[in-house]
Design a protein around this motif. Structure first.
Motif, short mmCIF file in Angstrom:
data_model
loop_
_atom_site.label_atom_id
_atom_site.label_comp_id
_atom_site.label_asym_id
_atom_site.label_seq_id
_atom_site.Cartn_x
_atom_site.Cartn_y
_atom_site.Cartn_z
N MET A 89 17.23 13.06 -29.09
CA MET A 89 16.11 12.31 -29.68
C MET A 89 16.63 11.09 -30.41
O MET A 89 17.69 11.12 -30.99
CB MET A 89 15.38 13.21 -30.68
CG MET A 89 13.89 13.08 -30.55
SD MET A 89 13.13 13.60 -32.03
CE MET A 89 12.97 15.34 -31.75
N ASN A 90 15.88 10.05 -30.37
CA ASN A 90 16.37 8.82 -30.96
C ASN A 90 15.38 8.25 -31.96
O ASN A 90 14.35 7.72 -31.61
CB ASN A 90 16.62 7.80 -29.85
CG ASN A 90 17.49 6.69 -30.35
OD1 ASN A 90 17.69 6.57 -31.56
ND2 ASN A 90 17.99 5.89 -29.44
N TYR A 91 15.68 8.40 -33.23
CA TYR A 91 14.82 7.82 -34.25
C TYR A 91 15.35 6.44 -34.58
O TYR A 91 16.40 6.32 -35.18
CB TYR A 91 14.88 8.63 -35.55
CG TYR A 91 14.22 9.96 -35.44
CD1 TYR A 91 14.92 11.04 -34.94
CD2 TYR A 91 12.91 10.13 -35.85
CE1 TYR A 91 14.32 12.27 -34.86
CE2 TYR A 91 12.32 11.35 -35.77
CZ TYR A 91 13.03 12.43 -35.28
OH TYR A 91 12.44 13.63 -35.21
N LYS B 28 25.41 6.37 -35.08
CA LYS B 28 25.90 5.00 -34.98
C LYS B 28 24.87 4.01 -35.53
O LYS B 28 25.21 3.12 -36.32
CB LYS B 28 26.22 4.66 -33.51
CG LYS B 28 27.22 5.61 -32.87
CD LYS B 28 27.55 5.25 -31.43
CE LYS B 28 26.38 5.22 -30.47
NZ LYS B 28 25.76 6.52 -30.15
N SER B 29 23.61 4.18 -35.10
CA SER B 29 22.58 3.26 -35.58
C SER B 29 22.36 3.42 -37.09
O SER B 29 22.18 2.44 -37.81
CB SER B 29 21.26 3.50 -34.86
OG SER B 29 21.40 3.22 -33.48
N VAL B 30 22.41 4.66 -37.54
CA VAL B 30 22.24 4.91 -38.98
C VAL B 30 23.35 4.20 -39.76
O VAL B 30 23.10 3.61 -40.81
CB VAL B 30 22.24 6.43 -39.26
CG1 VAL B 30 22.37 6.71 -40.75
CG2 VAL B 30 20.98 7.07 -38.70
N PHE C 213 19.17 -5.56 -32.15
CA PHE C 213 18.72 -4.18 -32.20
C PHE C 213 18.79 -3.51 -30.84
O PHE C 213 18.69 -4.17 -29.80
CB PHE C 213 17.29 -4.10 -32.73
CG PHE C 213 17.20 -4.30 -34.21
CD1 PHE C 213 17.32 -3.23 -35.07
CD2 PHE C 213 17.01 -5.57 -34.74
CE1 PHE C 213 17.26 -3.41 -36.44
CE2 PHE C 213 16.96 -5.77 -36.10
CZ PHE C 213 17.07 -4.69 -36.95
N GLN C 214 18.93 -2.18 -30.91
CA GLN C 214 19.03 -1.38 -29.70
C GLN C 214 17.86 -1.64 -28.75
O GLN C 214 18.02 -1.77 -27.55
CB GLN C 214 19.07 0.10 -30.10
CG GLN C 214 19.41 1.04 -28.98
CD GLN C 214 19.76 2.42 -29.50
OE1 GLN C 214 19.99 2.63 -30.69
NE2 GLN C 214 19.84 3.37 -28.60
N SER C 215 16.66 -1.76 -29.34
CA SER C 215 15.48 -1.95 -28.50
C SER C 215 15.13 -3.43 -28.32
O SER C 215 14.12 -3.75 -27.73
CB SER C 215 14.29 -1.23 -29.13
OG SER C 215 14.09 -1.74 -30.43
N PHE D 292 25.87 -5.49 -32.98
CA PHE D 292 25.23 -5.27 -31.68
C PHE D 292 25.02 -3.77 -31.49
O PHE D 292 25.99 -3.03 -31.37
CB PHE D 292 26.12 -5.79 -30.54
CG PHE D 292 26.37 -7.27 -30.61
CD1 PHE D 292 25.44 -8.17 -30.14
CD2 PHE D 292 27.57 -7.75 -31.15
CE1 PHE D 292 25.67 -9.53 -30.20
CE2 PHE D 292 27.81 -9.12 -31.21
CZ PHE D 292 26.86 -10.01 -30.74
N ASP D 293 23.77 -3.36 -31.48
CA ASP D 293 23.49 -1.93 -31.32
C ASP D 293 23.19 -1.65 -29.85
O ASP D 293 22.10 -1.94 -29.36
CB ASP D 293 22.32 -1.51 -32.22
CG ASP D 293 22.20 0.01 -32.32
OD1 ASP D 293 22.92 0.71 -31.58
OD2 ASP D 293 21.39 0.49 -33.13
N GLU D 294 24.14 -1.08 -29.16
CA GLU D 294 24.02 -0.76 -27.73
C GLU D 294 23.44 -1.92 -26.93
O GLU D 294 22.37 -1.79 -26.34
CB GLU D 294 23.18 0.51 -27.55
CG GLU D 294 23.76 1.67 -28.34
CD GLU D 294 23.33 3.02 -27.81
OE1 GLU D 294 22.81 3.08 -26.68
OE2 GLU D 294 23.54 4.01 -28.52
N PRO D 295 24.15 -3.04 -26.89
CA PRO D 295 23.58 -4.23 -26.26
C PRO D 295 23.37 -4.09 -24.75
O PRO D 295 22.54 -4.80 -24.19
CB PRO D 295 24.62 -5.32 -26.54
CG PRO D 295 25.88 -4.58 -26.81
CD PRO D 295 25.48 -3.29 -27.45
MG LIG Z 1 21.40 4.29 -31.75
#
Ligand SMILES: [Mg+2]
Ligand SMILES: Nc1ncnc2c1ncn2[C@@H]1O[C@H](COP(=O)(O)OP(=O)(O)O)[C@@H](O)[C@H]1O
Lengths: 279, 254
Positions: A1-3, B44-46, B88-90, B166-169
């Motif tokens: 899951m990805n928050y 990682k994103s956190v 951002f990742q998205s 770069f978050d998962e570019p």
């Molecule tokens: Mg992430």
């Protein structure tokens, strides 16, 4: 899951064990949860207020929201008001005729619409249309990291997103309520004249003679409060929205239900208050 | 030794009972390109969001250019953010704004540049990521995923930051587009002289853009070293990750 979101959801450590919950424990946990929820909402509200009434204002954003909240709500508000006014006139006529008091129809319709129903109906309809809409929009922005992106680009979501919606709502609601008042009274007039055989001129004169400035002002004050409730609830639930389509859907539902209940609750409190101070 | 542009010191972050970061120590030097590896959901994103101040750590400290920014607010934070770019990742493009308004968002809003000048700057920056002026007036929904990533990249470099995240570019892109994005990242980071912290679980991308590699596992940085020794790291966890094996000390996240 990805928050992928910045808001920090701290799950309430549930004190419930598996199986049948201890009812006292359950009530305790539920009321603690309610209190902290109300507290969070109130702090959020204060923050939105503080941002809305200090510079800088994103005027273009406020204007865009005014059009969205005000203009596009006109059809739904107008239609609801005309039916409520018509039904009100019918019922007052039905009740009044039991005492031979049919002549009070115009005065009670105008009082009911301006002091209560115009604002309440507008508030309830916008709790659905606007509060849910705002929370879905902001919720989608939250879960696609757009809110985080705003912050990293040095634009506060409170200033850029929430305050403009708040300002637009507290300006648009009174205008919509004025429209609802006029159309609601017209609905009562329509039924009275065409179905209940009232004389049109007399009906209008009775309405005008009975109406006071205070009646209208009461409705407008309520409208400002409803506007604040609706915008705050929408932004709050959207801001807290959890990831995924279900999270955003849930946020919209919570915003709508929360705003509707708060509209009715604040309406009752204000009605009591206004009667008390003789407004 | 010069002060690192970014330093995380024993950073901890939990969500309720869930401990995601359990004491992360990490240093990023000026001009360095650091890649952080880690499995899905490893935090990682956190970690990036804590570094950016989008989340506040439960414990530990964050230094930006030698200054403690762990709890900074208002002007200090704004000043730091001015010097950091984030992809951002998205992608996180604002879907109610056009491509050029997205790219020059900071110039328009924070710097209050005139629209005409901002648009010029946006088109200039779009050119750096190989996008023509014809996309400037489109909305994000009207362009492909790879193009959105480029627009996002343009937005993160427009104000010439000293540090870019770069978050998962390259996640979600086909290998050719991914490679093109990698090239653009290398090129832009180099020409800005900026430091870059990239998050990925794509080894090809990591090898290509990294000077140094760090690995995040179970809430800690368990390995940190030069990119060219990644195949001989001497660390079982890193080995397993680099070679993508299901068996080894790391349990697959399913
Ligand atoms: Mg992430
Ligand atoms: N806002 C949040 N609230 C609660 N849990 C979160 C939040 N953000 C991330 N998490 C949890 O932290 C863990 C790490 O997430 P993340 O950093 O997004 O992983 P990744 O390494 O894939 O980028 C996940 O298990 C996720 O469930």
């Amino acid at each position: 899951m990805n928050y992928s979101q910045g808001s920090e959801i701290v799950s309430n450590a549930s004190t419930r064990k598996r199986g049948f919950p201890n009812p006292l424990q359950w009530i305790g946990a539920a009321s603690l949860g309610l209190f902290s929820e109300v507290g969070r909402l109130f702090i959020f509200f204060l923050k939105v207020m503080a941002t809305a009434f200090t510079p800088r204002w994103y005027v273009a954003q406020v204007w865009k929201q005014m059009v969205n909240i005000g203009f596009y709500s006109l059809p739904v508000v107008g239609l609801s008001a005309v039916f409520i006014g018509a039904a009100l006139a019918l019922n007052i006529y039905e009740g009044g005729s039991r005492y031979g008091a049919e002549q009070f129809v115009p005065s009670i319709v105008v009082l009911g619409i301006t002091r209560e129903l115009g604002a309440t109906i507008t508030g309830l309809m916008l709790a659905g249309r606007v509060s849910a809409g705002i929370s879905a929009e902001i919720g989608a922005m939250r879960v696609t990291e757009q809110i985080d992106a705003l912050e990293t680009l040095s634009a506060s979501p409170f200033r850029y997103l929430y305050a403009p919606r708040f300002l637009a709502a507290i300006i648009a609601l009174p205008l919509l309520v004025l429209v609802a008042d006029i159309i609601g009274i017209m609905g009562g007039w329509l039924v009275s004249v065409y179905a209940l055989d009232f004389d049109s001129t007399t009906y209008i004169r009775n309405t005008m003679d009975f109406l006071t400035n205070n009646d209208v002002i009461v409705g407008l004050i309520k409208a400002v409060v409803f506007g604040a409730v609706i915008a705050t609830m929408g932004c709050y639930q959207g801001d807290r929205s959890e990831a995924g389509a279900t999270g955003v859907g849930r946020a919209a539902t919570l915003a709508m239900v929360g705003a509707a209940v708060l509209v009715l609750a604040t309406n009752y409190i204000m009605s009591t208050l206004f009667v008390e101070i003789g407004l | 030794m010069t002060t690192p542009i970014l330093r995380l010191e024993n950073v901890k972050k939990s969500f309720g009972q869930k401990h995601v970061l359990k004491g992360v120590d990490l240093e990023v030097q000026r001009g360095e390109s650091l890649v952080v590896l880690g499995g899905s959901g490893s935090g990682k994103s956190v970690m990036l969001k804590n570094a950016l101040g989008l989340m506040t750590p439960n414990d530990g400290k964050i230094f930006f250019d030698g200054e403690d920014v762990t709890k900074s607010t208002g002007k200090t934070r704004a000043k730091m953010r001015e010097r950091i770019g984030m992809l951002f990742q998205s992608g996180a493009l604002f879907d109610s704004l056009t491509v050029w308004e997205n790219v020059s968002f900071r110039l328009l809003q924070a710097d209050r540049m005139r629209r005409k000048d901002a648009k010029e700057r946006a088109i200039e920056t779009l050119k750096k990521v190989r996008l023509g002026p014809d996309v400037a007036d489109l909305y994000p929904a009207e362009i492909s995923g790879g193009m959105q990533k480029r627009v996002s990249l343009a937005r993160s470099i427009i104000s010439k930051p000293d540090l870019i995240f770069f978050d998962e570019p390259t996640t979600g892109l086909d290998p050719i587009t991914a490679d093109a994005i990698n090239d653009l990242i290398i090129e832009q980071v180099r020409s800005l002289g900026a430091a870059a912290v990239s998050i990925t679980h794509d080894m090809a991308s990591a090898r290509k853009i990294a000077n140094n590699i760090a690995m995040l596992y179970e809430g800690k940085i368990i390995w940190h070293g030069p990119a060219d020794i990644i195949d001989n790291s001497g660390n079982d966890y890193v080995d397993q990750f680099v070679h993508g094996r299901a068996d080894g000390p790391i349990q697959p996240a399913i």
